[in-house]
Design a protein around this motif. Structure first.
Motif, mmCIF file in Angstrom:
data_model
loop_
_atom_site.group_PDB
_atom_site.id
_atom_site.type_symbol
_atom_site.label_atom_id
_atom_site.label_comp_id
_atom_site.label_asym_id
_atom_site.label_seq_id
_atom_site.Cartn_x
_atom_site.Cartn_y
_atom_site.Cartn_z
ATOM 1 N N HIS A 157 -6.249 -5.722 -0.900
ATOM 2 C CA HIS A 157 -5.820 -6.965 -0.985
ATOM 3 C C HIS A 157 -6.880 -7.986 -0.547
ATOM 4 O O HIS A 157 -7.761 -7.494 0.499
ATOM 5 N N ARG A 158 -7.160 -8.852 -1.182
ATOM 6 C CA ARG A 158 -8.275 -9.813 -0.747
ATOM 7 C C ARG A 158 -7.456 -10.978 -0.466
ATOM 8 O O ARG A 158 -6.624 -11.763 -0.905
ATOM 9 N N ARG A 209 -5.259 5.214 6.505
ATOM 10 C CA ARG A 209 -6.495 4.576 6.721
ATOM 11 C C ARG A 209 -6.034 3.237 6.517
ATOM 12 O O ARG A 209 -5.504 2.941 5.439
ATOM 13 N N CYS A 210 -6.462 2.331 7.335
ATOM 14 C CA CYS A 210 -6.334 0.660 7.026
ATOM 15 C C CYS A 210 -7.686 -0.029 7.614
ATOM 16 O O CYS A 210 -7.737 0.258 9.003
ATOM 17 N N GLN A 211 -8.122 -0.796 6.947
ATOM 18 C CA GLN A 211 -9.776 -1.283 7.540
ATOM 19 C C GLN A 211 -10.034 -2.458 6.760
ATOM 20 O O GLN A 211 -9.725 -2.683 5.450
ATOM 21 N N LEU A 212 -10.919 -3.123 7.265
ATOM 22 C CA LEU A 212 -11.647 -4.258 6.466
ATOM 23 C C LEU A 212 -12.761 -3.651 5.768
ATOM 24 O O LEU A 212 -13.249 -2.714 6.266
ATOM 25 N N LYS A 213 -12.694 -4.256 4.728
ATOM 26 C CA LYS A 213 -13.817 -3.742 3.752
ATOM 27 C C LYS A 213 -15.317 -4.320 4.212
ATOM 28 O O LYS A 213 -16.347 -3.388 4.238
ATOM 29 N N VAL A 260 -11.325 -12.168 3.540
ATOM 30 C CA VAL A 260 -11.451 -10.965 3.903
ATOM 31 C C VAL A 260 -10.700 -9.901 3.307
ATOM 32 O O VAL A 260 -9.558 -9.897 3.071
ATOM 33 N N PRO A 261 -11.199 -8.959 2.403
ATOM 34 C CA PRO A 261 -10.378 -8.138 1.713
ATOM 35 C C PRO A 261 -10.067 -6.993 2.705
ATOM 36 O O PRO A 261 -10.912 -6.393 3.298
ATOM 37 N N TRP A 262 -9.002 -6.270 2.371
ATOM 38 C CA TRP A 262 -8.425 -5.141 3.302
ATOM 39 C C TRP A 262 -8.365 -3.975 2.471
ATOM 40 O O TRP A 262 -8.037 -4.223 1.244
ATOM 41 N N GLU A 263 -8.452 -2.773 2.932
ATOM 42 C CA GLU A 263 -8.338 -1.459 1.989
ATOM 43 C C GLU A 263 -7.593 -0.590 2.850
ATOM 44 O O GLU A 263 -7.629 -0.446 4.346
ATOM 45 N N ALA A 264 -6.410 -0.111 2.227
ATOM 46 C CA ALA A 264 -5.551 0.980 3.154
ATOM 47 C C ALA A 264 -5.550 2.163 1.975
ATOM 48 O O ALA A 264 -5.331 2.112 0.918
ATOM 49 N N GLU A 265 -5.434 3.498 2.734
ATOM 50 C CA GLU A 265 -4.984 4.855 1.996
ATOM 51 C C GLU A 265 -3.723 5.258 2.373
ATOM 52 O O GLU A 265 -3.261 5.100 3.621
ATOM 53 N N ILE A 266 -2.871 5.528 1.221
ATOM 54 C CA ILE A 266 -1.566 5.985 1.355
ATOM 55 C C ILE A 266 -1.439 7.412 0.795
ATOM 56 O O ILE A 266 -1.773 7.709 -0.259
ATOM 57 N N ARG A 267 -0.971 8.342 1.795
ATOM 58 C CA ARG A 267 -0.679 9.741 1.222
ATOM 59 C C ARG A 267 0.789 10.188 1.275
ATOM 60 O O ARG A 267 1.557 9.789 2.439
ATOM 61 N N ASN A 268 1.119 10.872 0.331
ATOM 62 C CA ASN A 268 2.397 11.374 0.229
ATOM 63 C C ASN A 268 2.406 12.964 0.680
ATOM 64 O O ASN A 268 1.857 14.004 0.113
ATOM 65 N N TYR A 269 3.151 12.956 1.760
ATOM 66 C CA TYR A 269 3.161 14.321 2.438
ATOM 67 C C TYR A 269 4.515 15.267 1.996
ATOM 68 O O TYR A 269 4.773 16.388 2.251
#
Length: 328
Positions: free
Chosen positions: A327-328, A268-272, A282-291
């Motif tokens: 990140h902002r 997931r990667c989106q604007l907060k 504009v702060p950004w937020e992303a989800e990182i998953r380890n498969y």
């Protein structure tokens, strides 16, 4: 004096042929070969003979060559019928494969129908040492093909969504099957386990009807057992269908996945904020998953804007874990 003749030794060098049709329903067009015969018989009834004195000289000349004319007419009729029969045969997509008569150790052993299923999901494109899992799967499947006995038939399926049937009617020429296998390209899409099971059920049943001499069925699924594709086995009904396939055939799943390969993805990667204005940070937020099945330390995360890296950070990921970075 008693003379014995070993017939099996005389017949063993003779080649055998397997003739199948890709579209057997097209053979029904062979009935069109009856049309020239019907037209010929109908035209004979259409005309009536009328005596005419002035034609006696011509009739006598024709009678001298009647046999030749009749032969030409029969040859023309046969040619018309043969053309229509050959057309129907061509539409049926005939496939003939030659192989030596089995003997020795393979004599008396049942002929098998191999169903080769190659996983075409996106994860099969993962590489190690420059070789993808997809290429590894094709290599293992080729070993299966070359180790089969004479008289075994092969069908080839690509597990995608929906599944792709590459070889539907069993092929008996090893080199032809290997050529089709090597020509497969990874489609970089999703795969459906349920759709694959449905296709396998129909394919196995059809081959058992059309090729009863293939007494045994061997199903080989060459896959990396990706979670997205195989999570459907948790469904009770799908699990029962897989068990039924395993009861009616030799069902084998060949794992070509390599646990040491790093499999980390941005899920997931989106604007907060819901909305932004000019000259506003504009702060950004992303989800990182380890498969992956092992822990990853110091995984680098880069944020890029308009081709320039604006932020960088590192995270530690446990097997199957997920972290949120921003990140902002």
């Amino acid at each position: 004096m008693l003379v014995t003749l070993n017939v099996s030794k005389l017949l063993s060098p003779l080649p055998l042929a397997a003739w199948t049709f890709g579209s057997s329903g097209m053979l029904l067009w062979g009935f069109a070969a009856l049309l020239p015969i019907v037209i010929h018989l109908w035209s004979r009834r259409k005309y009536q003979r009328v005596s005419w004195a002035a034609m006696d000289y011509l009739l006598s000349a024709v009678q001298k060559h009647a046999r030749r004319i009749r032969l030409e007419q029969w040859l023309l009729l046969s040619l018309r019928v043969l053309i229509l029969l050959l057309l129907a045969l061509a539409l049926a997509d005939p496939m003939i494969s030659w192989f030596a008569r089995p003997g020795g150790a393979s004599q008396g052993e049942p002929r098998r129908h191999f169903v080769l299923v190659i996983d075409g999901s996106f994860s099969m494109g993962a590489e190690q040492d420059g070789v993808t899992r997809f290429e590894v799967a094709k290599g293992v499947a080729e070993k299966w093909i070359r180790s089969a006995r004479q008289g075994d038939g092969f069908t080839l399926v690509m597990m995608t969504n929906p599944p792709q049937i590459v070889i539907r009617a069993p092929a008996f020429d090893v080199e032809d099957v290997v050529r089709e296998l090597k020509d497969l390209q990874l489609p970089h899409g999703m795969a459906s386990l349920e759709a694959m099971v449905t296709e396998l059920e129909q394919l196995v049943e059809q081959v058992r009807r059309d090729q009863p001499r293939l007494e045994e069925t061997v199903i080989g699924v060459f896959t990396d057992l990706g979670e997205t594709t195989w999570k459907g086995v948790a469904d009770r009904r799908l699990a029962e269908r897989l068990e039924q396939l395993a009861k009616n055939s030799q069902f084998q799943v060949v794992d070509v996945g390599r646990p040491e390969i790093v499999n980390v993805a941005i899920t997931r990667c989106q604007l907060k904020p819901d909305w932004i204005t000019v000259r506003q940070e504009v702060p950004w937020e992303a989800e990182i998953r380890n498969y992956s099945k092992r822990a990853i330390t110091g995984q680098r995360i880069d944020f890029w804007v308009d081709g320039q890296r604006v932020h960088q950070q590192s995270v530690d990921l446990e097997p199957g874990s997920q972290v949120t970075v921003g990140h902002r």
